[in-house]
Design a protein around this motif. Structure first.
Motif, PDB file in Angstrom:
ATOM      1  N   PRO A   1     -11.880 -34.052  57.178  1.00 39.74           N
ATOM      2  CA  PRO A   1     -11.277 -32.772  57.576  1.00 39.74           C
ATOM      3  C   PRO A   1      -9.886 -32.520  57.004  1.00 39.74           C
ATOM      4  CG  PRO A   1     -12.296 -33.817  59.446  1.00 39.74           C
ATOM      5  CD  PRO A   1     -12.364 -34.808  58.334  1.00 39.74           C
ATOM      6  N   TYR A   2      -9.217 -33.583  56.528  1.00 34.03           N
ATOM      7  CA  TYR A   2      -7.845 -33.389  56.073  1.00 34.03           C
ATOM      8  C   TYR A   2      -7.705 -33.369  54.566  1.00 34.03           C
ATOM      9  CZ  TYR A   2      -7.279 -34.701  60.897  1.00 34.03           C
ATOM     10  OH  TYR A   2      -7.392 -34.752  62.256  1.00 34.03           O
ATOM     11  N   ILE A   3      -8.542 -34.142  53.904  1.00 27.70           N
ATOM     12  CA  ILE A   3      -8.324 -34.303  52.463  1.00 27.70           C
ATOM     13  C   ILE A   3      -9.643 -34.216  51.722  1.00 27.70           C
ATOM     14  CG2 ILE A   3      -8.588 -36.834  52.389  1.00 27.70           C
ATOM     15  CD1 ILE A   3      -6.175 -36.820  50.461  1.00 27.70           C
ATOM     16  N   GLN A   4      -9.503 -33.787  50.502  1.00 27.62           N
ATOM     17  CA  GLN A   4     -10.668 -33.851  49.624  1.00 27.62           C
ATOM     18  C   GLN A   4     -10.227 -34.546  48.352  1.00 27.62           C
ATOM     19  OE1 GLN A   4     -11.984 -30.486  47.281  1.00 27.62           O
ATOM     20  NE2 GLN A   4     -14.020 -30.717  48.144  1.00 27.62           N
ATOM     21  N   ILE A   5     -11.001 -35.525  47.918  1.00 25.51           N
ATOM     22  CA  ILE A   5     -10.684 -36.213  46.678  1.00 25.51           C
ATOM     23  C   ILE A   5     -11.744 -35.852  45.658  1.00 25.51           C
ATOM     24  CG2 ILE A   5     -10.228 -38.423  45.579  1.00 25.51           C
ATOM     25  CD1 ILE A   5      -9.531 -39.567  48.273  1.00 25.51           C
ATOM     26  N   GLY A   6     -11.328 -35.124  44.658  1.00 26.36           N
ATOM     27  CA  GLY A   6     -12.251 -34.767  43.589  1.00 26.36           C
ATOM     28  C   GLY A   6     -12.010 -35.669  42.406  1.00 26.36           C
ATOM     29  N   ILE A   7     -12.956 -35.706  41.533  1.00 23.21           N
ATOM     30  CA  ILE A   7     -12.797 -36.565  40.364  1.00 23.21           C
ATOM     31  C   ILE A   7     -13.337 -35.838  39.154  1.00 23.21           C
ATOM     32  CG2 ILE A   7     -14.994 -37.806  40.406  1.00 23.21           C
ATOM     33  CD1 ILE A   7     -13.253 -40.384  40.179  1.00 23.21           C
ATOM     34  N   LYS A   8     -12.666 -36.071  38.031  1.00 26.06           N
ATOM     35  CA  LYS A   8     -13.172 -35.513  36.780  1.00 26.06           C
ATOM     36  C   LYS A   8     -12.962 -36.588  35.735  1.00 26.06           C
ATOM     37  CE  LYS A   8     -12.387 -31.899  33.486  1.00 26.06           C
ATOM     38  NZ  LYS A   8     -11.303 -31.202  32.833  1.00 26.06           N
ATOM     39  N   ALA A   9     -14.005 -36.887  35.015  1.00 25.53           N
ATOM     40  CA  ALA A   9     -13.902 -38.012  34.090  1.00 25.53           C
ATOM     41  C   ALA A   9     -14.333 -37.613  32.703  1.00 25.53           C
ATOM     42  CB  ALA A   9     -14.770 -39.165  34.587  1.00 25.53           C
ATOM     43  N   GLU A  10     -13.722 -38.280  31.740  1.00 25.61           N
ATOM     44  CA  GLU A  10     -14.170 -38.108  30.361  1.00 25.61           C
ATOM     45  C   GLU A  10     -14.287 -39.481  29.756  1.00 25.61           C
ATOM     46  OE1 GLU A  10     -12.431 -34.377  28.140  1.00 25.61           O
ATOM     47  OE2 GLU A  10     -10.993 -35.359  29.449  1.00 25.61           O
ATOM     48  N   TRP A  11     -15.352 -39.695  29.028  1.00 30.00           N
ATOM     49  CA  TRP A  11     -15.610 -41.019  28.473  1.00 30.00           C
ATOM     50  C   TRP A  11     -15.696 -40.914  26.975  1.00 30.00           C
ATOM     51  CZ3 TRP A  11     -15.161 -44.354  32.351  1.00 30.00           C
ATOM     52  CH2 TRP A  11     -15.383 -43.875  33.649  1.00 30.00           C
TER      53      TRP A  11
ATOM     54  N   GLY B   1     -12.024 -44.545  29.127  1.00 28.92           N
ATOM     55  CA  GLY B   1     -12.345 -43.483  30.066  1.00 28.92           C
ATOM     56  C   GLY B   1     -11.063 -42.891  30.599  1.00 28.92           C
ATOM     57  N   ARG B   2     -11.095 -41.619  30.841  1.00 31.82           N
ATOM     58  CA  ARG B   2      -9.934 -40.977  31.448  1.00 31.82           C
ATOM     59  C   ARG B   2     -10.427 -40.229  32.663  1.00 31.82           C
ATOM     60  NH1 ARG B   2      -4.821 -38.665  30.445  1.00 31.82           N
ATOM     61  NH2 ARG B   2      -4.774 -36.698  31.554  1.00 31.82           N
ATOM     62  N   LEU B   3      -9.941 -40.650  33.813  1.00 33.86           N
ATOM     63  CA  LEU B   3     -10.351 -40.001  35.047  1.00 33.86           C
ATOM     64  C   LEU B   3      -9.149 -39.271  35.628  1.00 33.86           C
ATOM     65  CD1 LEU B   3     -12.130 -42.742  34.858  1.00 33.86           C
ATOM     66  CD2 LEU B   3     -12.702 -42.198  37.196  1.00 33.86           C
ATOM     67  N   VAL B   4      -9.408 -38.197  36.285  1.00 28.13           N
ATOM     68  CA  VAL B   4      -8.338 -37.551  37.031  1.00 28.13           C
ATOM     69  C   VAL B   4      -8.798 -37.448  38.478  1.00 28.13           C
ATOM     70  CG1 VAL B   4      -6.861 -35.536  37.241  1.00 28.13           C
ATOM     71  CG2 VAL B   4      -7.700 -36.210  34.997  1.00 28.13           C
TER      72      VAL B   4
ATOM     73  N   LYS C   1     -22.903 -37.873  36.834  1.00 26.46           N
ATOM     74  CA  LYS C   1     -22.200 -36.747  36.240  1.00 26.46           C
ATOM     75  C   LYS C   1     -20.709 -37.037  36.222  1.00 26.46           C
ATOM     76  CE  LYS C   1     -21.817 -34.227  40.523  1.00 26.46           C
ATOM     77  NZ  LYS C   1     -21.879 -33.008  41.244  1.00 26.46           N
ATOM     78  N   ASP C   2     -19.958 -36.186  35.559  1.00 20.96           N
ATOM     79  CA  ASP C   2     -18.569 -36.548  35.320  1.00 20.96           C
ATOM     80  C   ASP C   2     -17.555 -35.802  36.173  1.00 20.96           C
ATOM     81  OD1 ASP C   2     -19.050 -38.602  33.637  1.00 20.96           O
ATOM     82  OD2 ASP C   2     -19.132 -37.347  31.847  1.00 20.96           O
ATOM     83  N   SER C   3     -18.029 -34.916  37.029  1.00 16.37           N
ATOM     84  CA  SER C   3     -17.046 -34.331  37.913  1.00 16.37           C
ATOM     85  C   SER C   3     -17.692 -33.980  39.227  1.00 16.37           C
ATOM     86  CB  SER C   3     -16.419 -33.093  37.273  1.00 16.37           C
ATOM     87  OG  SER C   3     -17.379 -32.098  37.137  1.00 16.37           O
ATOM     88  N   GLY C   4     -16.899 -33.999  40.271  1.00 12.97           N
ATOM     89  CA  GLY C   4     -17.435 -33.690  41.583  1.00 12.97           C
ATOM     90  C   GLY C   4     -16.520 -34.263  42.649  1.00 12.97           C
ATOM     91  N   VAL C   5     -17.009 -34.245  43.859  1.00 14.74           N
ATOM     92  CA  VAL C   5     -16.202 -34.697  44.983  1.00 14.74           C
ATOM     93  C   VAL C   5     -16.538 -36.150  45.276  1.00 14.74           C
ATOM     94  CG1 VAL C   5     -15.699 -34.346  47.402  1.00 14.74           C
ATOM     95  CG2 VAL C   5     -16.051 -32.393  45.914  1.00 14.74           C
ATOM     96  N   LEU C   6     -15.496 -36.964  45.364  1.00 15.01           N
ATOM     97  CA  LEU C   6     -15.692 -38.387  45.624  1.00 15.01           C
ATOM     98  C   LEU C   6     -15.660 -38.656  47.121  1.00 15.01           C
ATOM     99  CD1 LEU C   6     -15.817 -41.249  44.296  1.00 15.01           C
ATOM    100  CD2 LEU C   6     -13.340 -41.302  44.460  1.00 15.01           C
ATOM    101  N   TYR C   7     -14.796 -37.913  47.801  1.00 11.71           N
ATOM    102  CA  TYR C   7     -14.631 -38.167  49.227  1.00 11.71           C
ATOM    103  C   TYR C   7     -14.069 -36.912  49.886  1.00 11.71           C
ATOM    104  CZ  TYR C   7     -12.512 -39.842  53.554  1.00 11.71           C
ATOM    105  OH  TYR C   7     -12.166 -39.999  54.865  1.00 11.71           O
ATOM    106  N   GLU C   8     -14.477 -36.706  51.114  1.00 10.01           N
ATOM    107  CA  GLU C   8     -13.910 -35.577  51.834  1.00 10.01           C
ATOM    108  C   GLU C   8     -13.918 -35.853  53.323  1.00 10.01           C
ATOM    109  OE1 GLU C   8     -15.632 -31.815  50.876  1.00 10.01           O
ATOM    110  OE2 GLU C   8     -14.303 -30.748  52.247  1.00 10.01           O
TER     111      GLU C   8
END
Lengths: 161, 1020
Positions: free
Chosen positions: B765-775, B780-783, B756-763
């Motif tokens: 207790p301090y940080i959460q890295i989310g990702i959203k991609a469009e192809w 590809g453009r990821l944020v 899928k193209d969006s969701g959590v990549l890593y988490e």
């Protein structure tokens, strides 16, 4: 999708209701009461949309009568506003400059017309001409049946004389 | 026109009623009359029957219950003549709804009318089913309705009703439309010349594609064609133009349908559509005629939504924002409303936030609009557009507006202000100011979690404490204060007023008397908080003040016999504690810091967003966006200490056990030794729960942090009954705090993101890295969304991309610091140069306090992201298949050790990787034939064909044949599919927490054959 159509007078009297989503009679009464409270109190120069329980109600006042349609949050409001106007124009053409009294005494006609305009809560026909034609055809079907019936009863009457 | 005298007389009677009571009497009389007439039905003429059911309907419409006569209405449906049938159908569809049992009786008659030859009867039946048909109707009538819709001998008046009737049945049961067979027919329907039928069919299409766009790709170019035709006003009959505009409704519906397709690949179609959209955007002028204006703007706003959905070039987007900016300032209220609403939707599109911010002043003006509908939209928009840069301005505007806002909006307004203040506070003292102002101005609308949260912030930030104490003192000094303000003031002054002791008017005595003045005005839930504050003030008064002491003791004495158990208990306990002299200082020591945890406010906001979420394309995008927003889950307990530190400690760390010790109950002591450190707080009298309810959300639910634990230790040490168990428990805790454990399984997250193209990549207790991609094709453009979950900044943030040879990856600048509770977006551009299965790795590190955290994360820019499903017909497939005759363009391999799965499951697996099954091409039912297009710079768009032959006797082996115009692509794709078939993602366990070294990289166990893992391993 249009969930229901309400025609309410300025005094809060119900003139026509049509429900495209299932509501029980109790819910219907509640909806009408709530919305009358919201819509009838709004001033004249405000927009034609109100938020209501996660839905939107698009309304427009024509003389003493408020036409309201309830739609989903993300439906196109202006499109529905013009469906209302389209409906009014068709009523106007049918009754010949329609007024509230026409709709009160001919509410069944208003239902026939609404059924040609909307179906399943969606716009069915956008041509006024087509709708006018279809309603005229229905009317003549009913007239013919009436004439037939009366001619039959004449025959029976004469035969039993 | 044919009247019905009896009906008219009845209606005018109702109209002449002077009041509700008269109306009721008249209606009861009529109902009695109708009931009697229906009883001996035999004597009724058709005319009378019609008249009576109309009367019933009229009464029902006015809101009265009509509990008889349904049978008569339904029976009219089966009348042979049109006039009766018509009335039967209309009255039934108004009187009953789909859940009514009576309706079932009519199914057969309705079906006979639908399949019969009389088109007027067909119309009546379709109308009723379309308006109130339920599941049962769907199951028994859908095939007949479909036949009518497709029939070439039916006239448009029947077919348009059939289309909408089918839509209704589809809504009731989606299974009645068989996707495989229907897609082509739907496409054919779009060639319809009659605009009535086309409008209805388009509504049907919107419903179908909203559930499953994949099946209806072939409709996309046709929609664009229709739109183009309408927009150019070609070949549109006069009667279908509305105020000179070619069917605005059909235009809107067509654009709505297009919003359910994720992208438009075909360059020609795309160009045509953009030309149309451009024309709508530029060519819509404001005209005098209201209806023309509304209709043209209905089209314009739909076009805006479509442009947003397609994520057009930046230029077009800024054009849209400019238009909206114009709209929010016009006089016409509808346009103003819609301008604000669409701007809020626009916020979901990246890149335009800054342009929207330019309109902030105008939006704030709209917050004072005379129309509440518009004010709401303005509030939504301000809430949505708020970020670190403008939070101060926006929140202050909201605060100002709060005093004049309607009561219906105040709760929402204050909740939103509180959330924004917390999320984007530039500094914490400002946050405290905002919350206190909120409580001051709208105390009735401030829920407990708002003041709990501010207490938590103050407790956790030493610098903030004197400030907060001084601030609340200012508020509580006023004569009339809201009870919530008394609570928060009592808590904060109890804890921290000693920090102000040297300021004028802030001596313990003075603080006490200010607080105590409020006691007679508050309810029983607030008194315990005041009592705790008194106890703390007394404890902080050094040297002891005899007069103050006797004053406070007198209060405790008074409440010792209070009827409220919680108040009584506190009074008794505090009085007992006071006798203990110096030990009091230790027991009433300052509250420990709270562990970082998710704000219940933000949780609530997310919850309510999910609650009202809808299924439109735009809303779906919006949801993806929220899922990327800072989502902080509760921390998983890091150690075995499970006892939640409940509110008893919030006010007084160790009261209960101390009291019991004094009474010398050795069982308690035994218990406390058994349970180790945390059990000290366990033997709580049950009444403490009451307080824990009040302060519940503040209480710590997660693991007791190290600070809390050591605090305990300190206290118990002083008390002198610390034992071995205590000590060992704390050692474990110390170790834990140095280890940063990822939350969730990194490998699973990566695998999910491959599909899928969006969701959590890593988490963690301090940080959460989310990702959203469009192809799009080979681009590809990821944020990356880097969200700091804490109230302290993350520093030394570094992100480096380690791309494999086939990918060109550019990461925009990543800031060195992520402010507290902020989220940073880092766009990432990816270009696929050539086919390969290698995976890019994100080397990410940051520092929190003394913890240096470094993780290597695989980026989901994998091979299948550059695949686009394509449906290939037999005529296209076989020549291509034959022309690619053998290696290296066509490769065949027998694969063994396949995870056994049924064929449909395998088909699903392939389609989840954008490889589309072409049913019917292979006559053998045990084989799968599929196709896809691969995009890269070297291959451009390249068709790939796949054939999988399975052996029904042995599901663990299969033969796979792959072909494409590029040897590397053929090989890589074959290997890729093979990997998927052999190693189906199983969740590898993450390493046990205790095994992790102090500054462990949370790297998961990756299967050794995984190239990315090898790469990551080489690089670390």
């Amino acid at each position: 999708m249009i969930h229901f159509v309400l025609l309410i007078s300025r005094q809060g009297k119900v003139r026509l209701t049509k429900w495209y989503s299932p509501y029980s009679q109790k819910e219907r009464t509640k909806v009408i009461r709530e919305l009358s409270g919201v819509i009838l109190t709004r001033g004249p120069k405000l927009c034609n949309f109100v938020d209501w329980r996660g839905f939107k109600v698009v309304y427009k006042r024509y003389a003493s009568l408020y036409f309201c349609m309830c739609i989903d949050q993300d439906d196109n409001e202006l499109e529905v506003l013009e469906i209302i106007h389209h409906f009014v124009e068709i009523l106007d053409r049918y009754f010949g400059s329609v007024c509230e009294l026409d709709l009160i005494f001919n509410f069944h006609k208003a239902y026939y017309i609404l059924d040609e305009l909307l179906l399943a809560g969606e716009l069915q026909e956008s041509s006024k001409k087509t709708i006018a034609r279809l309603i005229a055809a229905q009317d003549s079907l009913v007239e013919t049946a009436k004439e037939q019936a009366s001619s039959i009863s004449n025959i029976i009457a004469q035969a039993t004389k | 026109m044919h009247g019905m005298r009896g009906l008219s007389v009845f209606i005018s009677d109702i109209r002449n009623c002077q009041n509700k009571e008269q109306e009721r009497l008249r209606i009861d009389k009529e109902l009695g009359n109708v009931r009697n007439r229906f009883k001996n039905e035999k004597g009724l003429t058709p005319y009378e029957k019609k008249k009576y059911v109309w009367k019933m309907l009229y009464i029902f419409m006015l809101g009265y219950d009509v509990d008889f006569g349904h049978m008569e209405a339904v029976s009219l449906i089966s009348a042979p003549k049109y006039p009766e049938k018509q009335v039967g159908y209309i009255v039934t569809s108004c009187l009953l709804n789909e859940n009514h049992d009576f309706l079932r009786l009519a199914i057969n008659t309705v079906r006979n009318d639908i399949i019969g030859r009389n088109e007027t009867f067909q119309c009546l039946a379709l109308t009723m089913v379309g308006n109130i048909g339920g599941r049962e109707f769907a199951e028994s009538l859908a095939p007949d309705v479909q036949k009518l819709l497709l029939s070439s001998s039916c006239r448009p008046l029947v077919r348009k009703k059939a289309a909408l009737c089918l839509l209704r049945l589809y809504r009731k049961n989606p299974d009645v439309v068989n996707v495989d067979g229907w897609a082509d027919r739907m496409a054919q329907l779009l060639d319809e010349r009659d605009l009535g039928v086309l409008t209805s069919s388009m509504s049907l299409l919107v419903a179908l594609v909203s559930n499953n766009h994949e099946a209806y790709w072939s409709c996309l170019p046709k929609c664009v064609k229709i739109l183009d035709r309408l927009a150019r006003n070609q070949d549109v009959p006069q009667e279908y133009t509305y105020y000179g505009i070619p069917s605005p409704w059909l235009q809107v519906k067509t654009m709505r349908a297009l919003q359910y397709f994720p992208t438009i690949e075909d360059p020609y179609t795309r160009r045509t559509l953009f030309e149309v959209l451009q024309r709508i955007l530029m060519g819509t002028d404001v005209v005098k005629n209201v209806n023309k204006n509304n209709a043209s703007h209905a089209v314009l706003f739909e076009a805006l939504a479509l442009v947003m959905h397609l994520d057009a070039e930046k230029e077009m987007m800024s054009q849209c924002v400019a238009l909206l900016g114009k709209f929010i300032a016009v006089r016409e209220p509808n346009i103003r409303y819609l301008g604000l609403e669409n701007m809020t939707r626009m916020l979901m599109v990246t890149d335009v936030q800054d342009i929207i911010k330019r309109h902030q002043a105008q939006i704030i003006t709209s917050l004072k609009d005379p129309d509440v509908s518009i004010r709401r939209r303005a509030l939504d928009l301000l809430y949505g557009m708020c970020d670190v840069t403008n939070a101060k301005d926006i929140v202050e505007e909201l605060l100002q507006y709060l005093s004049s806002a309607d009561f219906t909006m105040r709760e929402e307004l204050s909740l939103k202000a509180a959330i924004l203040a917390e999320k984007f506070a530039p500094d914490l003292s400002w946050y405290v100011d905002v919350i206190l102002q909120l409580i001051d101005k709208a105390g009735d609308f401030i829920s407990d979690d708002i003041w709990f949260r501010v207490v938590q912030f103050v407790t956790n930030n030493d610098d903030l404490q004197p400030y907060a104490a001084a601030k609340v003192k200012e508020y509580i000094d006023k004569p009339a204060v809201h009870e919530t303000m008394v609570k928060v003031s009592a808590y904060i002054l109890g804890e921290y007023s000693h920090l102000l002791a040297r300021r004028p008017g802030c001596s313990p005595k003075e603080i006490f008397s200010i607080l105590h003045e409020k006691l007679p005005t508050v309810s029983t839930t607030t008194i315990p908080i005041l009592l705790s504050a008194y106890a703390k003030i007394l404890m902080h008064t050094q040297p002891p003040d005899q007069e103050l002491q006797s004053q406070i003791w007198a209060i405790f004495n008074k409440y010792e016999s209070c009827i409220d158990a919680e108040i009584q208990q506190r009074a008794v306990e505090y009085l007992a504690l006071c006798q203990k002299g110096a030990a009091l200082t230790d027991i009433l020591a300052e509250m420990p810091k709270f562990p970082e945890r998710k704000s219940s406010l933000i949780k609530r906001a997310e919850y309510s967003e999910a609650d009202t979420a809808e299924q439109s394309a735009i809303k779906l995008r919006a949801q993806q966006q929220t899922s990327n927003a800072l989502v902080v889950t509760d921390q998983i307990p890091a150690n075995g200490a499970t006892s939640p530190v409940s509110v008893g400690q919030l006010s007084l760390v160790k009261v209960p056990s101390l009291v019991t010790t004094e009474n010398d109950t050795s069982t308690d002591r035994a218990l406390s030794q058994q349970n180790g450190a945390s059990s000290k707080v366990d033997p709580q009298p049950p009444s403490a729960d009451l307080l824990s309810d009040i302060l519940g959300p503040l209480a710590i639910e997660g693991p007791p942090g190290a600070t809390v634990q050591s605090e305990h230790n300190a206290v118990s040490g002083l008390e002198g009954d610390s034992d071995a168990v205590d000590g060992s428990a704390i050692v474990v805790v110390e170790e834990q705090t140095n280890t940063v454990q990822p939350i969730g399984n990194i490998d699973e997250r990566f695998r999910a993101l491959c599909l899928k193209d969006s969701g959590v990549l890593y988490e963690d207790p301090y940080i959460q890295i989310g990702i959203k991609a469009e192809w799009r094709g080979h681009h590809g453009r990821l944020v990356l969304f880097l969200g700091n979950k804490n109230t302290a900044p993350l520093i030394s943030v570094q992100a480096i991309i380690l791309p494999p040879a086939q990918l060109k990856v550019e990461l925009s600048l990543v800031p060195d610091t992520i402010p507290p509770r902020a989220q940073v977006q880092c766009p990432l551009e990816v270009v696929n140069l050539r086919p390969s299965r290698d995976v890019a790795v994100l080397d990410f590190s940051y520092k929190f306090g003394t913890n240096m955290v470094n993780v290597k994360l695989r980026l989901p820019a994998v091979l299948n992201k550059f695949l686009q499903p394509i449906q290939v017909s037999a005529e296209e497939f076989f020549p291509q298949w034959r022309s690619l005759s053998g290696p290296p363009l066509k490769l065949q391999e027998v694969v063994r050790g396949v995870r056994p799965m049924p064929l449909p499951e395998m088909a699903n697996l392939l389609s989840s990787f954008h490889i589309m099954i072409c049913p019917g091409l292979d006559p053998n039912p045990n084989n799968l034939v599929a196709s896809t297009t691969f995009y890269s710079e070297s291959t451009r768009a390249m068709l790939c064909l796949v054939r999988i032959e399975t052996d029904p006797a042995d599901r663990t082996q299969l033969r796979m044949t792959l072909s494409s115009g590029d040897p590397t692509l053929t090989f890589e794709l074959k290997e890729f599919i093979k990997e998927q078939l052999i190693s189906i993602p199983t969740a590898p366990r993450s390493p046990a927490p205790s095994a992790a070294p102090p500054t462990a990289q949370p790297s998961p166990q990756i299967p050794p054959n995984d190239p990315a893992a090898i790469l990551a391993g080489l690089l670390s």
